[in-house]
Design a protein around this motif. Structure first.
Motif, PDB file in Angstrom:
ATOM      1  N   VAL A 260       0.766  -1.058  -0.055  1.00 26.09           N
ATOM      2  CA  VAL A 260       0.055   0.191   0.042  1.00 26.09           C
ATOM      3  C   VAL A 260       0.879   1.190   0.047  1.00 26.09           C
ATOM      4  CG1 VAL A 260      -1.848   1.241   1.273  1.00 26.09           C
ATOM      5  CG2 VAL A 260      -1.804  -1.288   1.051  1.00 26.09           C
ATOM      6  N   VAL A 261       0.781   2.026  -1.165  1.00 28.66           N
ATOM      7  CA  VAL A 261       1.527   3.598  -1.093  1.00 28.66           C
ATOM      8  C   VAL A 261       0.277   4.600  -0.877  1.00 28.66           C
ATOM      9  CG1 VAL A 261       2.706   5.089  -2.642  1.00 28.66           C
ATOM     10  CG2 VAL A 261       3.051   2.506  -2.701  1.00 28.66           C
ATOM     11  N   GLN A 262       0.570   5.400   0.046  1.00 24.30           N
ATOM     12  CA  GLN A 262      -0.199   6.561   0.704  1.00 24.30           C
ATOM     13  C   GLN A 262       0.601   7.759   0.419  1.00 24.30           C
ATOM     14  OE1 GLN A 262      -1.898   7.457   4.746  1.00 24.30           O
ATOM     15  NE2 GLN A 262      -3.678   6.438   3.967  1.00 24.30           N
ATOM     16  N   ILE A 263       0.017   8.739  -0.117  1.00 22.95           N
ATOM     17  CA  ILE A 263       0.371  10.120  -0.110  1.00 22.95           C
ATOM     18  C   ILE A 263      -0.482  10.908   0.595  1.00 22.95           C
ATOM     19  CG2 ILE A 263       1.602  11.732  -1.726  1.00 22.95           C
ATOM     20  CD1 ILE A 263       1.847   9.813  -3.743  1.00 22.95           C
ATOM     21  N   ASP A 264      -0.028  11.342   1.478  1.00 22.68           N
ATOM     22  CA  ASP A 264      -0.972  12.279   2.414  1.00 22.68           C
ATOM     23  C   ASP A 264      -0.415  13.811   2.271  1.00 22.68           C
ATOM     24  OD1 ASP A 264      -2.753  13.813   3.968  1.00 22.68           O
ATOM     25  OD2 ASP A 264      -2.508  12.525   5.740  1.00 22.68           O
ATOM     26  N   ASP A 265      -1.228  14.575   1.249  1.00 22.74           N
ATOM     27  CA  ASP A 265      -0.561  15.933   1.027  1.00 22.74           C
ATOM     28  C   ASP A 265      -1.767  17.050   1.303  1.00 22.74           C
ATOM     29  OD1 ASP A 265       0.999  17.435  -0.342  1.00 22.74           O
ATOM     30  OD2 ASP A 265      -0.094  17.860  -2.093  1.00 22.74           O
ATOM     31  N   ARG A 266      -2.408  16.550   2.467  1.00 25.58           N
ATOM     32  CA  ARG A 266      -3.373  17.525   3.042  1.00 25.58           C
ATOM     33  C   ARG A 266      -2.872  18.623   3.721  1.00 25.58           C
ATOM     34  NH1 ARG A 266      -7.620  13.098   5.166  1.00 25.58           N
ATOM     35  NH2 ARG A 266      -5.529  12.424   6.165  1.00 25.58           N
TER      36      ARG A 266
END
Length: 347
Positions: A260-266
């Motif tokens: 799982v690759v997650q990018i959290d840009d918030r």
């Protein structure tokens, strides 16, 4: 020499004593030039006394001077014989010491410059080693894993084996292209053109990595914001390489596990990227030696001021987490988009 001059003043004429004083004058100069003054204090005082004694004897015997006048003239003469070469010697020695100090300073500067050059070369070698590892080792490891799969499928499922050979060929082409681009960057006469690897190109990386297993991509980013906005290109490249290395490590050490690759840009201060894999469901091949993947991740994170953490999870599996700071202010956004792409996205 001063003692000899004193003896000569009793037995010879005044001219002989004058020649002896000339020898004392030369020897005082040479002694001051070659020896530290503190070591000559006692010797110089004794020389003054001896020369003064000789002058007194010469003044009374040869010059027929009164004792008082002979003593005054002797003190003046002895101070001149000893003092003048003393000053001249100190001047010459001082100039020589200044010259030596300048030479030593120049040598120290050259040594410091050489040390700085060596440090710069070491940093460049480390950077090239990281880039070569990220390019060559990543693709070569993928080719090795794909070849192992093809070897198992060639008899049982020729169609999938055929597709696997195509993927091996594609990976081989990509590693050659990446190596050409890297060589182009190192050559002065090359244009240095290459594709920019940023957070926006992570979906393409994930699509290529799906050839080695299931991957789920999660992108959490506000609407209207470019993915990775405010993060410098070097920092985005470091994050891209970290994701690339983490996916390859998961494929090698946790075969069959979902990644799982997650990018959290918030967040407005930094972006957080995590790469997680479950516990391996297949047989893990033994590794002959430790690689430099984690070391390269750490060096890249330190280079751009990112916070890198990695390690096993309590429920099993492994996680790599990197938080990279933003360098530029962001535009205000209100809504948030959640883009999730599972394994079926490759279809």
């Amino acid at each position: 020499a001063a003692a000899i001059a004193l003896g000569a003043s009793w037995a010879t004429s005044g001219s002989t004593f004058g020649i002896s004083n000339l020898a004392v004058l030369v020897l005082v100069f040479l002694s001051v030039v070659r020896t530290r003054l503190l070591r000559l204090v006692v010797t110089l005082v004794a020389a003054v006394a001896l020369v003064a004694g000789g002058d007194i004897v010469t003044g009374i015997v040869v010059g027929r001077l009164a004792p008082g006048g002979a003593v005054l003239a002797a003190l003046t003469q002895s101070l001149a014989v000893i003092g003048l070469p003393l000053l001249a010697g100190l001047f010459v020695r001082g100039r020589r010491d200044v010259r030596e100090a300048r030479n030593d300073e120049q040598q120290a500067r050259m040594g410091q410059r050489d040390a700085q050059i060596q440090a710069a070369l070491s940093r460049e070698r480390a950077a090239m080693a990281r880039e070569l590892h990220d390019i060559a080792a990543h693709h070569v490891s993928a080719i090795a894993l794909m070849s192992a799969v093809v070897d198992r499928q060639i008899d049982t499922d020729p169609l999938k084996a055929h597709l696997g050979v195509q993927q091996v060929r594609a990976q081989s082409t990509m590693v050659l292209d990446d190596l050409r681009r890297l060589v182009g960057l190192l050559r002065d006469d090359a244009g240095g053109e290459r594709s920019v690897e940023t957070l926006s190109t992570v979906p393409e990386l994930v699509d290529r990595a799906r050839a080695l297993g299931s991957i789920e991509l999660q992108i959490l980013s506000p609407d209207g914001r470019v993915l990775g906005e405010g993060i410098g290109p070097l920092a985005q490249l470091a994050v891209y390489r970290t994701i690339q290395e983490a996916l390859m490590n998961a494929a090698k050490h946790a075969p069959g596990a979902t990644r799982v690759v997650q990018i959290d840009d918030r967040d407005d201060v930094h972006a957080v990227v995590t790469v997680t894999n479950a516990a391996p469901s297949g047989v893990v091949a033994a590794s002959s030696s430790g690689g430099f993947g984690l070391l390269g991740m750490r060096e890249r994170a330190d280079l751009v001021g990112a916070d890198l953490r990695y390690g096993p999870m309590s429920e099993g599996g492994w996680q790599v987490r990197v938080a990279v700071p933003r360098e530029l202010p962001l535009r205000k956004t209100t809504t948030t988009r959640d883009v999730t792409a599972g394994p079926e996205a490759n279809a």
